[in-house]
Design a protein around this motif. Structure first.
Motif, short mmCIF file in Angstrom:
data_model
loop_
_atom_site.label_atom_id
_atom_site.label_comp_id
_atom_site.label_asym_id
_atom_site.label_seq_id
_atom_site.Cartn_x
_atom_site.Cartn_y
_atom_site.Cartn_z
N GLY A 765 -3.72 5.41 9.70
CA GLY A 765 -4.95 4.68 9.41
C GLY A 765 -5.02 4.11 8.02
N LYS A 766 -6.11 4.46 7.32
CA LYS A 766 -6.36 3.92 5.99
C LYS A 766 -5.29 4.36 4.99
CE LYS A 766 -10.30 1.79 6.75
NZ LYS A 766 -10.45 0.33 6.58
N GLU A 767 -4.75 5.56 5.20
CA GLU A 767 -3.71 6.01 4.29
C GLU A 767 -2.53 5.05 4.29
OE1 GLU A 767 -2.78 9.88 5.68
OE2 GLU A 767 -4.56 10.85 4.81
N LYS A 768 -2.13 4.61 5.49
CA LYS A 768 -1.02 3.67 5.58
C LYS A 768 -1.39 2.34 4.94
CE LYS A 768 1.25 3.33 9.49
NZ LYS A 768 1.61 2.93 10.88
N ASP A 769 -2.63 1.91 5.15
CA ASP A 769 -3.07 0.65 4.55
C ASP A 769 -3.02 0.72 3.02
OD1 ASP A 769 -3.50 -0.36 7.07
OD2 ASP A 769 -5.63 0.14 7.10
N TYR A 770 -3.52 1.86 2.49
CA TYR A 770 -3.48 2.02 1.03
C TYR A 770 -2.04 2.07 0.54
CZ TYR A 770 -8.45 2.74 0.03
OH TYR A 770 -9.80 2.57 -0.16
N PHE A 771 -1.19 2.76 1.29
CA PHE A 771 0.21 2.88 0.90
C PHE A 771 0.86 1.50 0.79
CE2 PHE A 771 4.58 2.90 2.71
CZ PHE A 771 5.24 3.43 1.62
N LEU A 772 0.64 0.65 1.78
CA LEU A 772 1.25 -0.69 1.75
C LEU A 772 0.66 -1.53 0.62
CD1 LEU A 772 1.38 -1.40 5.58
CD2 LEU A 772 3.34 -1.08 4.07
N LYS A 773 -0.65 -1.41 0.43
CA LYS A 773 -1.29 -2.18 -0.65
C LYS A 773 -0.77 -1.73 -2.01
CE LYS A 773 -4.41 -5.23 0.79
NZ LYS A 773 -4.44 -6.61 0.30
N TRP A 774 -0.71 -0.41 -2.19
CA TRP A 774 -0.24 0.11 -3.47
C TRP A 774 1.23 -0.26 -3.72
CZ3 TRP A 774 -2.63 1.27 -7.60
CH2 TRP A 774 -3.91 1.83 -7.58
N THR A 775 2.02 -0.22 -2.66
CA THR A 775 3.42 -0.60 -2.81
C THR A 775 3.55 -2.05 -3.28
OG1 THR A 775 4.04 0.94 -1.03
CG2 THR A 775 5.65 -0.74 -1.64
N ALA A 776 2.77 -2.93 -2.63
CA ALA A 776 2.81 -4.33 -3.04
C ALA A 776 2.33 -4.50 -4.48
CB ALA A 776 1.95 -5.17 -2.08
N ILE A 777 1.27 -3.78 -4.83
CA ILE A 777 0.72 -3.88 -6.20
C ILE A 777 1.73 -3.38 -7.22
CG2 ILE A 777 -1.04 -2.91 -7.74
CD1 ILE A 777 -2.93 -2.91 -5.24
N LEU A 778 2.35 -2.26 -6.93
CA LEU A 778 3.31 -1.67 -7.88
C LEU A 778 4.58 -2.52 -7.99
CD1 LEU A 778 2.87 2.10 -6.89
CD2 LEU A 778 2.04 0.96 -8.97
N ILE A 779 5.01 -3.10 -6.86
CA ILE A 779 6.17 -4.00 -6.92
C ILE A 779 5.86 -5.19 -7.81
CG2 ILE A 779 7.51 -5.66 -5.57
CD1 ILE A 779 7.55 -3.68 -3.29
N ASP A 780 4.66 -5.72 -7.64
CA ASP A 780 4.25 -6.87 -8.45
C ASP A 780 4.21 -6.50 -9.92
OD1 ASP A 780 3.36 -9.55 -8.74
OD2 ASP A 780 1.32 -8.82 -9.02
N ALA A 781 3.67 -5.31 -10.21
CA ALA A 781 3.60 -4.87 -11.61
C ALA A 781 5.00 -4.61 -12.16
CB ALA A 781 2.76 -3.60 -11.69
N LEU A 782 5.88 -4.09 -11.30
CA LEU A 782 7.25 -3.80 -11.73
C LEU A 782 7.98 -5.04 -12.17
CD1 LEU A 782 9.46 -1.51 -11.81
CD2 LEU A 782 10.11 -2.30 -9.52
N SER A 783 7.75 -6.14 -11.45
CA SER A 783 8.50 -7.36 -11.73
C SER A 783 7.85 -8.24 -12.79
CB SER A 783 8.67 -8.17 -10.44
OG SER A 783 7.41 -8.55 -9.92
N THR A 784 6.63 -7.89 -13.18
CA THR A 784 5.90 -8.77 -14.10
C THR A 784 6.64 -8.96 -15.42
OG1 THR A 784 3.75 -8.24 -13.15
CG2 THR A 784 3.78 -9.05 -15.41
N ASP A 785 6.98 -7.85 -16.05
CA ASP A 785 7.62 -7.94 -17.36
C ASP A 785 8.98 -8.60 -17.28
OD1 ASP A 785 5.42 -6.74 -18.47
OD2 ASP A 785 6.26 -4.71 -18.34
#
Length: 1900
Positions: A765-785
């Motif tokens: 459910g929501k846990e999976k949704d948060y997991f995917l969202k957080w993964t995308a957010i963290l990947i984006d943050a990882l590549s920013t610098d």
């Protein structure tokens, strides 16, 4: 029904019974009902006024069932029974005392009752009384009712009352006096309701008007500030805008003090704000204070919130929150610029917000009573200026009806949403450049929350400017806003200042956009519930330009409401901010305490004092104060901007959003346990990626999708392009594929992938949704610098490269810099990393294991479960990669299984596939995201790679209108990407374009700008590619989207261009369809397209310059309009099941792999346009020819009738000019309006000139023919005169003789004897001085002419006798006509042939040309050898020389025929000198030919050629001489007339009347002339009919060629083929003659006979009309036979050749009716005979249909290809400067080409040869070879041809070579062997296949 009662002294709260508000509102209503002592409130209150006798009052009276007069309200029971409503009736009938009128009573309508008959007088008195008592405005509430007796008519009452100026017809009704008719009363109530609705939510309050003073208020139209529906709304917290607005009003009005201001009083009472004048108590309703006492503040807030939620119809969403799934559905279309009801405001808000429409805040709300009464002023003579100036007069309050505040709508949606939808909503608000909620109070508990999670998707980009070394350095930054550390400037308000704080902040950030909502924004109201205490934040992002307000990114925070009331929020903001800005009206005790604390704080403070004057002053460092009084906003804004800039230029604290989770006393949404669980799982995955460069992550942890996958894709594509030994090649490539899969399996499932898939499998459910969202957010943050660093390196290197280029530096340094730049570019591409790459890796792991049939292991990382996991994601709204953009390949196994799992979960749902195609960075993904609420990656540059698909569910509401369940959106990478140049070819774009359009039921062709030219090439490729997908039947549609159109008129300006584009696409489709053997007549068969509906123009996305520019509202409107277009088209489409879509992907991709897309469509299109122009040219020329044939026919008749003896060119031009002008107009229209006019313009001048030349040649040709007829007529004029005299004498003699012999009428022998006696006497007299014209002695003339030329009689006689001369043009071997030696040196000549390049002697596929004799050149001098005898066994004359002799014969033949046809044989007769001229010409041409050769031709050749030409000329000479003889030979004439006049003589003898005899003579004359006219007209009509209806003749030259070849194949006539090859024009003429004969006599005989019969009927009608008119004229005028004959002949002679008969022998004719009857009898006989006429009689007519068509169709180009003898198919004979061309060439061996030194005929097509390395020789005796690729260098005959390399080879010629192999070998004495061996597959073709393949010739 809401009523307003501000004048109610008792303050009773009233509430209508029809209130149907939300749950919260119902609770409020219940309380109010209790407070009002449960009194029933009337729905309607009516007052009856008028005479008491106007109605009959009684128990059956529905309106008034009692007689009591009262000024109080009473309810009518019958009325309630009728309509179910509580209607109060106040009976004031007969009342004239104003004091008895009820005061302070809410009245909805006055009914003025007028008795019928007295209606006029009572109307005037009643209206006057009402106006005097209540004022003129009362009339808006008055209903006129005329009452009447049961049987009484009262229609005239309306007419009478209409004469009054103030009368309003729609407020008029009639009723029976008894008021018992339910229908009448119901109709009356309906009209009353309409009037009440028109007047709005206001009613009369019962206040009287003092007539004497004239200043009292007459009507109460005050706005109901607190609706009776919900008294709690009256106690709302005042908005900042309310306070500021009222404060401003107080300040601006020196007379009006705060204590006098009702609104300020209300506000201050609500907030208990003490002022200098004391406390004001609000007492709008008598029970308000009671309610305030009963409910606590918490209950009050909850009630307000519930009421607001109820109004917005969001009650259900208080528990079941709004989620992205609610909006990832296709709902009803949203209408622009339409007022919506309050219940739809929330839905409309987020729909518009999803479409990036910042006007989502400004949604016009529909009023409950939208129509406002604007009653006409009642004119009086009294000057009412004082009333006009009075402030106490009535005002229209209808526009003051309150609606939900826009920010309440926004916050209500926010509170009713789950965290994911909140995140989407805040992201969209950020994109709209709106402020975002940073601190939000719970609307019930007032707990403060920071929605930090909602900011996670927001990324800001800006350019920071700073001075370094005296230069301005601009640095670009781009990062998630949560990570950004920026200064923050906080704005708070203390008290009630007059200046709008939010508006002031907007001027600092973006003075063109309302970043913060303020009181002057559209839609702002005085009631606001959810914004006070909310802190909003916005960021100013500079663009790196000099006009930037600030040089770096700054956060601005705004606390709404009085900061004194929101201490916690105030403390948080002042603590976090870098600069605090406080706005106060004036310094006072309460504000001073707060300001004092801020003043003492170390942080900078700016105090803005509303009531103070003067500019900003820095009291001490960092502490400023500024007066605002009497200063403009721009001045204040500018000074404030400078102060802030000055403060921030020094040291200051920074603010980061993520720091908010450390603030005590507030809730942070991220702290939710479910969110934290998803985040924790994502952090574990990302933890494994830390410490490694982003550009290396994919290669390290996602190895399956890297080089291994790319190599596999490359090898897989090569499987469809096998070379050499195909089977071996295939096995090797399949083995390599398996090896690559094994390597993938070995390296698959890295630790990050294991963790990711494990979390994806176990979280729910929501846990999976948060997991995917957080993964995308963290990947984006990882590549920013890393990305920022790479981009900076790229910019630096690029600047260095440019600097070196400017210096023209070509050293190794530049190359080194370029190399580094390329590496950085590659690194930049590798650094692109997102969730899609993880999903791609899953797909490759699955494909590798599946292809190797690896066993499954079970557990969360089981590879067999991957498709199921991906299917769940796809169903939940995640986009899935369909085509890998990096490898350019579709993972078919993965996609197929993924869709299979989707089908398992959803069922085999039908989907409407919407794909998009466009140039890179043209806004495709942005458009789709805005349209459907999707989340495709968007950014400048190539973000989307490959193709992605996403499901959008169709809502239940919309499924009724559609035949599918989902829309499947396919987004694609941009075409023509700059980064692909060099390593990706056009082929990639071709594949992508074909794939995308093939998948879609509809494709959006996205174009950036207004010019579609950039997409045309791609579209051309797509159309042809579709036709080549033989296994796939496609019928998609498309819509053109022109984005970034700045000119709002571009749609209109470009409509013509789009229409032309549509037609171009139609032609492309036709061509491609025929080429590929598909059924498609127009582009819409492939891609549905309507230029009126399918071209959409988009405004530019941004309203200004980024990064601070909001989206353009016009863009969202365009998105909505496009969505509407798509949906309207989708309604007509059933979509396809997911299972079919899955198969379609496979079939389409495999088809793409099967064929190489190498097209030259521009050339194809140009040829197609030209071919169409040729067809039009044929139509135009046929119109001219057809018109000219008619003119020629008419003039020929006039000349024969001696009505005309000259024909001038000018006259002919005038006659044809009307048709010519029409054609010119058609041409102009065609060239101006045709879809291809831009391409047609290159041929316009030429074709206009050609039409003019054609007309001129046509006119000249007709003049030549008519001049010849005139000459003939002049030549026989003398004879014609003698004929007339002869016929008159003969008639007279016959009549006289018959009179003598009337008694012997039965003695036939005696009569004949006597007639012959008279006949012979007259004939001798006529022919006394005339010799008969002799027949032609053609054989003797031929012998004589040739003897005179010096040829021996014996030679001529032998040649004549043998008859071999007749076939001289068809002889293959002319060796018998040639002397083999000349000067003892016969040259080593040979035919032109193909030979090997000297540099390539192994003969491996390379051919070259030489002649047979050329191969013997080196050995000829030593005598013949066995090899020589073998090669020259049948002829020692080279083929090239044979061909040239044949060419000589053809040329001389053509010249001779033209020469002979110019001779005036028909007018002057035959002469032997014509043959002499032919023979001399032959001898001259032969001598000229010999002079250029090293050999001579024998005398036999000249004799045979002359005899051949004599024979060819004989047919025309004999026919023309026969015609001459018939027209000029007296003896022939008299012989033809004898039997006719013998019958006349017999009739006279039998006693027949003159009428009978004359009638017979006329009928004899009519018979021949009618036959001639009918045959000529029928020939013209048949030619026109055949040309229009017969496919071979109604197209261009190419079309005719196709049918000729079909005919030859069907007959399998080899000799016909040879004739076609040698003499194509002759064969085409034969074909036309055969087809015309077949059409007329076999296939369409009935139609031909009908045409003939119609012409017979036309002539019959003409003659009958002439008989009638002539007879009528004679009878009317008393004329004689001469008059009758003159009239009759004149009426016929325009259409018929008719020689007037002399009537001197018929003077006794007295009954013209009898004559008419006799002629009609004879006419019927003629008509009967002609109707049965055999059509072959037309062969003897002057005009022949086959010849007409030959003249039309054969006037074209007949030049043949120098390699294969294919005939140029250009319709114009002279088409210079266009080169000769033909769609499909032939094997060169068909012309006799063979390899040098061999007997091997060439089997290759010349279209293949021109792409090869082979060479050819321009002549048989040349040793200089020319590469085929440079064939144009071979001379004029080669350079004049355009031969395009083409792998398409016509099946027809393959079949022909196989079918006639032996005949061809015998014909050329060569063989199809060795390198010329016929491929075995050619022998598989059948005749029908060959014939069918000819249709391809029209495709190019």
């Amino acid at each position: 029904m809401k009523t307003l009662d501000l004048g109610n002294e008792h303050g009773k709260a009233q509430q209508s019974d029809d209130n149907d508000e939300s749950t919260g509102a119902q609770a409020v209503a219940s309380v109010e009902a209790t407070l009002s002592n449960k009194k029933v409130m009337p729905d309607l209150t009516l007052v009856l006024i008028g005479e008491a006798n106007s109605i009959e009052i009684g128990p059956k009276n529905i309106l008034l069932d009692h007689e009591e007069q009262t000024n109080g309200e009473q309810f009518s029971t019958p009325l309630y029974d009728l309509c179910g409503r509580h209607i109060s009736i106040i009976n004031l009938l007969g009342l004239q005392n104003i004091d008895q009128f009820p005061s302070n009573q809410d009245i909805h309508a006055f009914l003025l009752l007028l008795p019928n008959g007295h209606h006029n007088s009572h109307y005037h008195s009643g209206v006057q009384w009402l106006e005097n008592c209540f004022g003129k405005r009362l009339m808006a509430h008055v209903m006129i009712v005329v009452t009447h007796e049961s049987e009484e008519k009262c229609e005239s009452s309306l007419i009478d009352l209409k004469a009054n100026s103030g009368f309003v017809e729609k407020r008029f009704h009639t009723c029976n006096r008894g008021m018992m008719d339910e229908q009448e009363i119901a109709a009356l109530l309906k009209i009353i309701d309409a009037m009440v609705s028109e007047n709005g939510p206001y009613c009369h309050s019962g206040v009287m008007c003092d007539e004497n003073e004239g200043k009292k208020e007459c009507m109460d139209h005050k706005s109901h500030r607190e609706e009776r529906l919900d008294p709690s709304l009256c106690q709302h917290s005042p908005t900042e805008e309310d306070i500021e607005e009222n404060a401003t009003a107080i300040k601006c009005d020196p007379v009006k003090r705060p204590a006098d201001d009702e609104q300020t009083s209300d506000i201050r009472s609500e907030q208990s704000v003490a002022t200098e004048k004391g406390t004001f108590n609000m007492d709008i309703s008598g029970n308000m204070d009671t309610m305030s006492e009963e409910f606590s503040d918490g209950i009050k807030r909850k009630r307000q919130y519930q009421t607001l939620i109820g109004k917005l119809h969001l009650e259900e969403k208080l528990q079941e929150k709004l989620s992205p799934a609610n909006f990832l559905k296709l709902g009803p279309p949203m209408k622009q610029n339409i007022e919506v009801s309050e219940k739809d405001v929330a839905y409309t808000f987020f729909q518009r917000l999803m479409m990036l429409d910042y006007r989502a805040r400004y949604i016009p709300t529909k009023k409950e009573n939208p129509e406002v009464n604007h009653s006409d002023p009642v004119g009086t003579d009294v000057d009412n200026f004082e009333d006009f100036c009075s402030t106490n007069d009535d005002f229209d309050q209808s526009n003051l009806q309150t609606h939900v505040h826009p920010m309440d709508v926004q916050m209500a949606v926010f509170h009713c949403s789950d965290s994911f939808f909140k995140q989407n909503m805040i992201t969209k608000l950020s994109q709209c450049q709106y402020a975002l909620p940073l601190l939000v109070s719970d609307p019930v508990t007032m707990d403060i929350e920071c929605p930090l999670w909602t900011f996670k998707q927001i990324r800001k980009t800006w350019k920071m400017s700073e001075m370094k070394d005296d230069s301005n350095v601009v640095t670009m930054k781009s990062m998630p806003i949560c990570k950004a550390e920026t200064p923050m400037v906080s704005f708070i308000r203390l008290g009630l200042p007059s200046l709008s704080k939010s508006q002031l902040m907007n001027t600092l950030i973006n003075d063109r956009h309302n970043t913060f909502f303020h009181r002057n924004c559209p839609g702002s109201t005085k009631s606001r519930h959810l914004m006070d205490g909310v802190a909003e934040i916005a960021w100013y992002c500079p663009a790196g330009k000099p006009n930037d307000a600030f040089t770096d990114c700054i956060a601005f925070c705004n606390l709404h409401g009085d900061a004194l009331s929101f201490e916690k929020q105030r403390e948080i903001l002042t603590d976090k901010s870098s600069v605090n800005v406080v706005l106060v009206p004036t310094m006072n005790d309460k504000s001073s305490a707060v300001i004092s604390a801020l003043y003492k704080c170390a942080k900078p403070l700016i105090c803005l004092i509303a009531d103070s004057d003067g500019g900003g002053v820095e009291q001490k460092k960092g502490k400023y104060k500024m007066g605002l009084n009497n200063r403009s906003q721009s001045e204040v804004s500018e000074e404030l901007r400078k102060i802030i800039g000055k403060i921030l230029s020094g040291s200051h604290s920074l603010f980061q959003l993520e720091s908010m989770n450390k603030v005590c006393g507030i809730k942070v949404d991220e702290e939710d346990s479910v969110c934290q669980k998803g985040k924790s799982a994502a952090m574990k995955v990302m933890g494994l990626l830390q410490g490694i460069e982003v550009s290396k992550i994919k290669d390290t942890y996602l190895p399956c999708q890297g080089q291994l996958w790319k190599e596999w894709s490359k090898i897989h594509k090569e499987l469809y392009r096998l070379k050499g030994n195909i089977e071996d090649d295939k096995v090797q490539k399949q083995q390599k594929l398996m090896e690559k899969r094994q390597e993938q399996v070995k390296v698959s499932l890295s630790e990050p992938m294991k963790l990711f898939i494990e979390s994806l499998s176990t979280l729910l459910g929501k846990e999976k949704d948060y997991f995917l969202k957080w993964t995308a957010i963290l990947i984006d943050a990882l590549s920013t610098d890393d990305l920022s660093s790479i981009l900076q390196d790229y910019d630096t290197k690029w600047a260095e490269v440019l600097a070196l280029k400017k210096k023209h530096d070509k050293t190794e340094l530049l190359k080194a810099k370029h190399t580094k730049l390329d590496k950085i570019s590659t690194k930049l591409q590798s650094a692109t990393f997102g969730l899609e790459h993880i999903f791609r890796e899953m797909g490759q792991i699955y494909e590798a294991h599946e292809s190797l049939q690896k066993p499954t292991k079970g557990g969360p990382t089981d590879w067999s479960k991957y498709p199921e996991l991906a299917a769940e994601l796809m169903i939940s709204g995640h986009p899935m990669e369909l085509m890998d953009g990096d490898a350019g390949h579709v993972p078919l196994t993965w996609i197929s299984r993924l869709l299979e799992e989707v089908i398992k979960k959803l069922g085999d749902k039908r989907v409407f596939v919407l794909s998009v195609l466009g140039i890179q960075s043209s806004g495709k993904s942005t458009m789709l995201n805005a349209m459907f609420g999707l989340q495709f990656a968007v950014s400048a540059g190539r973000c989307t790679k490959g193709a992605f698909m996403q499901l959008v569910e169709v809502s239940e509401e919309m499924k009724r209108d559609f035949k599918f369940d989902y829309i499947l959106v396919v987004d694609t990478e941009g075409l023509r990407a700059l980064e692909l140049e060099g390593n990706a070819t056009l082929h990639h774009d071709n594949e992508l374009a074909t794939f995308v359009v093939g998948l879609g039921n509809m494709t959006l062709i996205n174009i950036f700008g207004e010019n579609p030219a950039e997409m045309q090439d791609v579209l051309q490729i797509v159309v042809q590619a579709f036709m080549r997908m033989k296994k796939i039947k496609l019928s998609p549609s498309c819509v053109f989207v022109h984005q970034n159109v700045t000119d709002i008129g571009a749609a209109e300006k470009n409509m013509d261009g789009k229409r032309r584009l549509q037609e171009k696409l139609d032609d492309m489709a036709k061509l491609a369809a025929k080429e590929e053997g598909c059924d498609a007549e127009c582009f819409s068969d492939v891609i549905a397209f309507d230029v009126q509906k399918d071209v959409k123009y988009f405004a530019q996305l941004w309203e200004g310059s980024p990064p601070m520019a909001p989206p353009n509202p016009g863009y969202s409107e365009s998105v909505q309009e496009l969505k509407t277009i798509i949906m309207s088209k989708a309604k007509e489409c059933a979509g396809i099941p997911l299972s079919q879509f899955r198969s379609k992907i496979q079939d389409l991709w495999q088809a793409l792999m099967n064929e190489q897309f190498v097209f030259s469509f521009k050339n194809t299109l140009e040829i197609a346009v030209y071919r169409k122009l040729e067809v039009e040219y044929g139509n135009w020329t046929w119109k001219l020819r057809s018109n000219m044939l008619t003119i020629e026919n008419e003039l020929h008749t006039e000349i024969q009738n001696r009505k005309r003896d000259t024909v001038e060119l000018t006259y002919l031009q005038q006659e044809v000019n009307k048709t010519y002008e029409e054609i010119k107009k058609e041409m102009t229209k065609y060239f101006d309006d045709d879809r291809d006019k831009d391409m047609l313009v290159q041929w316009r001048g030429r074709f206009e000139e050609k039409i003019k030349d054609f007309r001129d040649e046509l006119v000249k040709g007709v003049k030549r023919k008519l001049d010849e007829v005139i000459q003939q007529k002049k030549a026989c004029k003398k004879l014609d005169d003698k004929k007339t005299e002869f016929e008159n004498n003969l008639l007279q003699k016959s009549k006289e003789l018959a009179h003598k012999l009337k008694d012997q009428a039965k003695n036939e022998q005696e009569l004949e004897k006597q007639f012959n006696s008279v006949w012979m006497g007259l004939v001798r007299q006529l022919t006394a001085d005339t010799k008969p014209i002799e027949d032609i002695n053609y054989d003797q003339d031929q012998l004589t002419v040739l003897q005179d030329l010096g040829f021996e009689w014996s030679l001529v006689n032998d040649c004549k006798t043998s008859g071999e001369y007749k076939n001289i043009s068809e002889v293959y071997d002319y060796i018998r006509y040639v002397f083999l030696t000349k000067n003892n040196n016969f040259p080593g000549t040979s035919q032109q042939s193909e030979g090997d390049d000297e540099k390539n002697t192994k003969g491996q596929g390379n051919h070259s040309l030489s002649t047979l004799w050329g191969s013997l050149k080196r050995i000829f001098s030593s005598g013949p050898t066995q090899q020589m005898k073998r090669i020259t066994s049948n002829s020692d004359l080279p083929y090239e020389e044979q061909k040239q002799i044949r060419s000589l014969i053809d040329n001389v033949e053509s010249q001779t025929i033209n020469l002979i046809k110019q001779k005036p044989v028909a007018s002057r007769g035959y002469s032997p000198t014509y043959l002499q001229e032919v023979a001399y010409n032959v001898k001259e041409k032969v001598t000229e030919f010999e002079s250029k050769k090293k050999y001579s031709l024998k005398k036999e050749f000249t004799v045979d050629l002359s005899l051949y030409l004599f024979d060819r000329a004989w047919t025309w000479l004999s026919q023309s001489h026969k015609e001459f003889k018939m027209n000029n030979d007296v003896h022939s004439y008299v012989d033809s007339k004898k039997m006719q006049y013998y019958r006349v003589f017999q009739n006279f003898c039998k006693g027949s009347s003159s009428a009978v005899v004359l009638g017979e003579l006329i009928c004899d004359e009519l018979k021949s002339s009618t036959l001639e006219a009918v045959c000529n007209n029928t020939a013209i009509n048949l030619a026109g009919e055949i040309r229009c209806s017969f496919p071979a003749f109604n197209g261009n030259r190419l079309n005719l060629e196709k049918h000729v070849l079909k005919s030859l194949a069907e007959k399998e006539d080899f000799n016909g083929f040879i004739t076609y090859k040698r003499h194509p024009r002759r064969q085409v003429k034969n074909f036309i003659r055969e087809e015309v004969q077949k059409y007329i006599f076999t296939d369409n005989k009935g139609k031909a006979l009908n045409i003939l019969k119609k012409n017979v009927d036309d002539i019959k009608n003409l003659v009958r009309q002439a008989l009638h008119d002539a007879t009528k004229k004679v009878e009317t005028n008393g004329g004689d036979p001469d008059m009758w004959m003159a009239t009759f002949s004149s009426l016929l002679r325009d259409k018929l050749t008719f020689d007037k008969i002399c009537c001197q022998n018929f003077s006794d004719l007295n009954s013209f009716d009898f004559l008419k009857e006799e002629i009609e009898k004879g006419l019927e006989s003629i008509v009967t005979e002609l109707s049965c006429l055999s059509l072959d009689k037309m062969d003897k007519s002057r005009m022949k249909p086959d010849q007409i068509l030959i003249d039309q169709l054969c006037n074209c180009c007949w030049v043949t290809c120098p390699f294969c003898a294919a005939v140029c198919t250009n319709t114009l004979e002279d088409h210079s400067p266009d080169k000769h061309n033909v769609p499909f060439h032939r094997p060169s061996g068909l012309k006799g080409f063979h390899r040098r030194g061999t007997e091997n005929l060439v089997i290759d097509f010349c279209t293949t040869l021109v792409a090869s390395n082979s060479v050819f020789y321009t002549s048989h005796d040349s040793e200089v070879h020319i590469p085929y690729k440079e064939y144009h260098k071979g001379g004029e005959k080669y350079a004049s041809w355009k031969i395009t390399p083409d792998e398409s080879k016509l099946t027809y010629w393959k079949w022909f070579v196989c079918r006639f192999q032996k005949q061809l070998e015998d014909h050329y004495q060569l063989k199809f062997q060795g390198s010329g061996e016929i491929p075995s597959e050619w022998r598989n073709y059948r005749k029908q296949e060959a014939i069918d393949s000819l249709d391809e010739t029209c495709n190019v």
